[in-house]
Design an enzyme around this catalytic site. Structure first.
Site, PDB file in Angstrom:
ATOM      1  CG  ASP A 101      -2.257   0.558   0.850  1.00  0.00           C
ATOM      2  OD1 ASP A 101      -3.364  -0.201   1.412  1.00  0.00           O
ATOM      3  OD2 ASP A 101      -2.249   1.530   0.265  1.00  0.00           O
ATOM      4  CG  ASP A 209      -4.533   5.793   0.725  1.00  0.00           C
ATOM      5  OD1 ASP A 209      -5.255   5.287   0.847  1.00  0.00           O
ATOM      6  OD2 ASP A 209      -4.429   6.908   1.243  1.00  0.00           O
ATOM      7  CD  GLU A 268      -8.741   4.758  -1.725  1.00  0.00           C
ATOM      8  OE1 GLU A 268      -7.589   5.533  -1.504  1.00  0.00           O
ATOM      9  OE2 GLU A 268      -9.553   4.372  -0.711  1.00  0.00           O
ATOM     10  CG  HIS A 340      -8.719  -0.819   4.673  1.00  0.00           C
ATOM     11  ND1 HIS A 340      -8.422  -1.086   3.360  1.00  0.00           N
ATOM     12  CD2 HIS A 340      -8.384   0.319   5.119  1.00  0.00           C
ATOM     13  CE1 HIS A 340      -7.908  -0.010   2.867  1.00  0.00           C
ATOM     14  NE2 HIS A 340      -7.901   0.958   3.968  1.00  0.00           N
ATOM     15  CG  ASP A 341     -11.306   2.534   3.534  1.00  0.00           C
ATOM     16  OD1 ASP A 341     -10.571   2.977   2.625  1.00  0.00           O
ATOM     17  OD2 ASP A 341     -10.750   2.600   4.695  1.00  0.00           O
TER      18      ASP A 341
HETATM   19  O1  TEU Z   1      -9.415   5.757   1.888  1.00  0.00           O
HETATM   20  C1  TEU Z   1      -9.869   6.991   1.135  1.00  0.00           C
HETATM   21  C2  TEU Z   1     -11.142   7.090   1.053  1.00  0.00           C
HETATM   22  O2  TEU Z   1     -11.981   7.319   0.216  1.00  0.00           O
HETATM   23  C3  TEU Z   1     -11.878   6.420   2.361  1.00  0.00           C
HETATM   24  O3  TEU Z   1     -11.223   6.787   3.438  1.00  0.00           O
HETATM   25  C4  TEU Z   1     -13.241   7.075   2.608  1.00  0.00           C
HETATM   26  O4  TEU Z   1     -13.103   8.297   2.198  1.00  0.00           O
HETATM   27  C5  TEU Z   1     -13.564   6.947   3.954  1.00  0.00           C
HETATM   28  O5  TEU Z   1     -13.822   5.937   4.297  1.00  0.00           O
HETATM   29  C6  TEU Z   1     -14.538   7.969   4.122  1.00  0.00           C
HETATM   30  O6  TEU Z   1     -15.925   7.706   3.622  1.00  0.00           O
HETATM   31  C7  TEU Z   1      -7.857   5.886   1.981  1.00  0.00           C
HETATM   32  C8  TEU Z   1      -7.635   4.373   2.812  1.00  0.00           C
HETATM   33  O7  TEU Z   1      -8.281   3.548   2.228  1.00  0.00           O
HETATM   34  C9  TEU Z   1      -8.501   4.918   4.212  1.00  0.00           C
HETATM   35  O8  TEU Z   1      -8.150   3.568   4.998  1.00  0.00           O
HETATM   36  C10 TEU Z   1      -7.785   6.019   4.786  1.00  0.00           C
HETATM   37  O9  TEU Z   1      -8.413   6.435   5.912  1.00  0.00           O
HETATM   38  C11 TEU Z   1      -7.594   7.287   3.934  1.00  0.00           C
HETATM   39  O10 TEU Z   1      -7.488   7.142   2.445  1.00  0.00           O
HETATM   40  C12 TEU Z   1      -6.677   8.244   4.291  1.00  0.00           C
HETATM   41  O11 TEU Z   1      -5.252   7.519   3.982  1.00  0.00           O
END
Ligand code: TEU
Ligand code: CA
Length: 565
Positions: A101, A209, A268, A340-341
């Protein structure tokens, strides 16, 4: 051609590991790299081709490692660089590739670069970040004096005031995640050096990311203020900004394209549109191989992410169908329900009660039979569900905790706030991997950093490995099918019955083979009325989630794949 040596990732399946929650080898309750190594045989048995590791670098863990304070080391809580090298060697021994990542839209505020930038306006690293004075005519540090009205993704303003210099720095995410200034060529060069350093350690891919946030619109204009919010939406001014293609093309030509063997690169991209994705993923652009887009995981959000709204299957089919059609033959899709989100898909788009097993298999079947590269998130392959979070104390994620405090502070009833967090909180994906029914679910011998889901008693790897009808073996069959059936990689995609509220059906076809996928996204029986059914049912039923074949009758959450040669 698709699936050839240069595009091996078009026939591959990627497995995402969130190291913190995957396997804890030293009993401190936090997953680690030795834990990952101890489970590589399981991944080989599942049949996946690539392991994507979420961040394991030194970090204050403000955003669980997406706030990096040293890009070229391993945080002691996850192990050492030697552990990482061993993981790569052990993975490669099992024909598993390793994708890491890459979080370079921002660093941690504890990264030496930022510490130096904070030392003063004339610091050599000051311009590695995005600093601005208070809004004209306002007293620095006073409410509303921020340089613009952008809100942070994790609540509050996207600007943090620095008393010492009287200026503000931008942080789209937490205030401990200051945005790097990609306009600065020294930032771009430092990131390229770091990526080449990881290539030399044998990594096979990069997950980038929020990479479409790197280029901000000059002038950083105010965003539109939404209803009931103090802050404006800055996204239009940092999503796919004016220089993003230049930055990615540079990274491709100076890093990605220099790898000894073709890499897998996935960007992403929150908010990316289909048209932008065509350009990002067209090989002629020399940018990235594929993107994570967010349309399909936004369809059940009301006014905001934590405002639940019933999914309309017709919208899901329209969205995924649009991406299939638009990228066919010119770009490439990633395919995911989980990461994970995101909340657990069987709880979100399936039925995690009576039909948990059937709907988990159905969701895997529908996704993996689309054209693109499927991503399996740890636990998805065994049908893990959302967790029963009782209250604020159960949450660990900065996004959820900040949302809880902000919503309660705004007078939203706690029951409504908890409903939204239980449905969409990122911690749903971060409860420990359920290896067995023991007290720590086989994840840890210690006290887990976040409680194990109580349903690990009936949902675990151990319980499914020996059950040929388990979700685990269904995912193994899906992955094996992708490796053995070329039409899944190269075949055309044709969505059927777009207006049907509960039937998801499509055809994948090549010169030699045609597959029909039918899936009943409901708890009711459904009578198939498809001209394509007869011609395919005359072929063979190659995958199902019920023990038998009831012809045109699809039972609750029943999915089937027919093949006609
Ligand atoms: O995620 C970016 C992202 O789009 C999500 O964080 C989403 O915006 C968030 O869940 C709010 O709705 C990446 C990573 O996957 C995430 O874990 C990080 O928190 C974020 O970037 C910042 O690095
Ligand atoms: Ca550990």
């Amino acid at each position: 051609e698709p699936g050839g040596p240069d595009t091996w990732w078009q026939r591959a399946v990627v497995y995402q590991i969130y190291p913190r929650s995957f396997a804890d080898a030293n009993g401190d309750g936090i997953g680690d790299l030795p834990g990952v190594i101890s489970r590589l045989d399981y991944l080989a048995e599942l049949g996946v081709d690539v392991v994507w590791l979420s961040p394991f670098y030194p970090s204050p863990q403000d955003d669980n490692g997406y706030d990096i304070s040293n890009y070229t080391d391993v945080d002691p809580v996850f192990g050492t660089l030697a552990d990482f090298d061993a993981l790569v060697a052990e993975a490669h021994r099992r024909d598993l590739r390793v994708m890491i990542d890459v979080v370079v839209n921002h660093t941690s505020d504890e990264h030496p670069w930022f510490v130096e930038a904070m030392s003063g306006k004339d610091s050599a690293k000051r311009d590695w970040y995005i600093w601005r004075p208070a809004r004209r005519g306002m007293t620095p540090g006073s409410p509303g004096a921020e340089p613009n009205n952008w809100g942070s993704a994790f609540g509050g303003s996207a600007w943090q005031y620095d008393e010492a210099s009287g200026e503000y720095y931008l942080h789209i995410f937490s205030r401990k995640q200051p945005d790097l200034n990609w306009e600065n060529p020294r930032v771009r060069a430092a990131v390229a050096d770091m990526l080449r350093w990881w290539l030399a350690r044998g990594v096979d891919g990069f997950r980038l990311d929020v990479v479409n946030f790197l280029s901000k619109v000059p002038g950083l204009p105010d965003g539109i203020v939404g209803s009931g919010s103090r802050f404006g939406d800055g996204a239009p001014f940092y999503t796919c900004g004016p220089r993003i293609h230049e930055y990615l093309n540079d990274l491709h030509d100076t890093v990605f394209g220099t790898a000894p063997t073709p890499l897998l690169t996935v960007g992403e991209m929150p908010g990316v549109t289909v048209d932008e994705a065509i350009r990002f993923t067209d090989p002629r652009s020399r940018e990235v191989d594929m993107v994570f887009q967010f349309e399909h995981v936004g369809l059940d959000h009301g006014d905001h992410k934590f405002d639940p709204q019933e999914l309309d299957l017709r919208e899901l089919k329209a969205s995924l169908g649009r991406w299939q059609t638009a990228l066919a033959g010119v770009g490439w899709n990633s395919l995911y329900w989980n990461n994970h989100d995101q909340p657990r898909v069987v709880s979100r788009f399936g039925d995690d009660g009576k039909y948990r097993i059937e709907s988990a298999k159905l969701l895997g079947t529908v996704l993996h039979l689309h054209r693109g590269t499927p991503y399996v998130y740890q636990g998805e392959e065994i049908g893990m569900t959302n967790a029963p979070f009782a209250g604020r104390a159960d949450f660990r994620d900065i996004e959820s905790i900040n949302h809880y405090d902000e919503a309660i502070g705004a007078g939203v009833p706690e029951s409504d706030v908890l409903t939204g967090l239980r449905a969409y909180g990122r911690d749903n994906a971060r409860t420990p991997m359920q290896w067995d029914g023991g007290p720590g679910a086989g994840f840890t011998a210690g006290t887990p950093w976040i409680p194990v889901n109580p349903n690990h008693i009936e949902i675990s790897v151990d319980q499914q490995r020996s059950d040929p009808d388990s979700v685990f073996h269904h995912y193994r069959a899906l992955i094996a099918l992708r490796h053995s059936e070329p039409v899944i990689t190269t075949g055309t995609f044709r969505m059927l019955v777009p207006d049907h509220r509960s039937l998801y059906a499509f055809v994948r076809a090549s010169e030699q083979t045609s597959l029909l996928v039918v899936a009943n996204f409901s708890g009711e029986n459904l009578e198939l009325d498809l001209p394509e059914y007869a011609e395919h049912a005359a072929g063979e039923l190659i995958l199902r989630n019920y023990p038998d074949d009831t012809g045109t009758l699809l039972r609750p959450w029943e999915s089937r794949v027919y093949r006609r040669r």
